[in-house]
Design an enzyme around this catalytic site. Sequence first.
Site, mmCIF file in Angstrom:
data_model
loop_
_atom_site.group_PDB
_atom_site.id
_atom_site.type_symbol
_atom_site.label_atom_id
_atom_site.label_comp_id
_atom_site.label_asym_id
_atom_site.label_seq_id
_atom_site.Cartn_x
_atom_site.Cartn_y
_atom_site.Cartn_z
ATOM 1 C CB SER A 298 -0.947 -0.050 1.202
ATOM 2 O OG SER A 298 -1.916 0.956 1.134
ATOM 3 C CG ASP A 309 7.214 4.903 -11.527
ATOM 4 O OD1 ASP A 309 7.843 3.850 -11.707
ATOM 5 O OD2 ASP A 309 5.970 4.978 -11.529
ATOM 6 C CE LYS A 323 -4.767 -2.290 0.747
ATOM 7 N NZ LYS A 323 -4.851 -0.829 0.563
#
Length: 581
Positions: A298, A309, A323
């Site tokens: 999460s 990223d 998740k």
Amino acid sequence: MERRVVLTKTYKKWGWAAGVLALAIVLWSFNDDLFQISKNLDVFASVYKEINVNYVDEVVPAKLVKTGVDAMLDGLDPYTEFVPESEIEDYKLKYVSTQYGGIGAGIFAKDKKVIISEVDEGFPAQKADIRPGDELLKINDIDLAGKNSDQVSTLLKGTKGAAIKLLIKRDKVAEPIEKDLIRDEIQQPNVSYYGMVANNMGYIKLDKFLENSGQEVTDALIALKKNNPNGIILDLRSNGGGILQEAVKIVNLFVPKGVLVVKQIGKGKDKNYVYHTENTPVEPDLPLVVLVNSHSASASEIVAGSLQDLDRAVIIGQRSYGKGLVQQTFNLPYNSLVKITIAKYYTPSGRCIQSLDYTNRKADGTVDRVADSVMHEFKTKAGRSVYDHGAIFPDVFVKQEHFANITQVLVNKLLVFDYATQYRNTHPKIPDAKSFTLTDADYADFVKFLSTQNYTYSNKSEKVLADLKTEADKDKEFAAIKNEYEALKAKLAATKGDDLQQHKDEIKQILENEIVSRYYFEKGRYECNFKYDKEMAQAVKLMQDKNEVASILKGDGQYKVIGKPGPAMAALKAEEKTDEN
């Protein structure tokens, strides 16, 4: 011209007709939805009423409703849940804030006794010299015989500043000991440890993303920067997540203002939201490593995925949980609430890392990971390839090591815990946590201690042999292999006798960790374990080579593609399945 006018009027008529028809369909669908909702609520209420009136045995109405609601939500995902009024406080402690009035000690039940499991540094229990291993006999003159852990926990908690009296029994002490304490405000930190580790690297261990976690990481980072660290290690291993906004704040510590961190997209536009960094970063330049494992989920994955990223941090460890769902709580009548999955989140590259496909369950209700065939490629800021639905795959993979069966048995049967209690009661002092090492003489004493304990276990080889016998019995072929079976069984038993010596190193590691915690609490556990931590060692080693860090973040060579579906991922899945077994 007239022809054109006529055609225009005709189209206008058809347009009005189509609009009316579309509106009628929408209203009909809306009314049908309302009818279906009303109908099914009426059916549910009627069944509930008939059971209460006619069922042969007494039923508890609140329990009946919760069972029905839980069954309804069970078909969605594990994060959508109903919380009745009786469980609200526990819910808040788990998902919102870990603040309550108490003494700062954990408990567990063993052989119908209530045992202190751990004591938090700086709180009333520690100040009163209550120790792990002590048995709780009474709380405020209430006898604890027959009470379960939840009941005892309720008795320990209360208003800050209120007096509480405990009666405890300590090993090797003849008479029970009475302790008078004053309850304090207990707030378990989100950052359980921070400090400098090898080669002047700053280290922050974040356990959860509850209230104030962003500020706690900020404070830890500012404190570490005073030591002019060569790099920062953010440890998110086994961090199950929490509040999304706190994750955004933590990413903002390391990347500039105005950068996209995460998007959430739901069924309705009111659930869509884009989160950007809002502040000037505290540390935008130092080498940064984020540690993750299969229990990082999460909000942990938002931090790790966003920093990956944005090519800001090197991710080290194992593949995360996967998740990619966002929950929101809604208040219900009578002080209850429901937590509902309202959206999926997407990291800056555009990928959703949700790895389990809850919308396409098998007939038996089980859930598989999203198939490789539907995974898509995305690009990081520097052009590295990453993929959706595969959780967060680390830039540098470190194989997860697992303890042998004997080690797990010694922990699960509380034999390590009991020996640490005995050790603490016979050793008033030990060296500092970082330098403490269990001697060979100490280990021999532990083996002697085990000789007085009743514990049995089966290793993997014995389990395989037992399965072989079961199958041979089914096929009525056991008689033909009985002699070989008995000989192999005896040989395995003899080999198992050497397990305490064969796995001495890892058992010593667990023992040292438990013993050190009796003197230096949770902080001591971390410092004692640093010398065994392979992911930590990999992070320290990597950040000493700034060229290698830059090479990874630029995507040179093998670092161009991260977690691509195919043979490598298939091998990883096979390894994960083996580990689970």
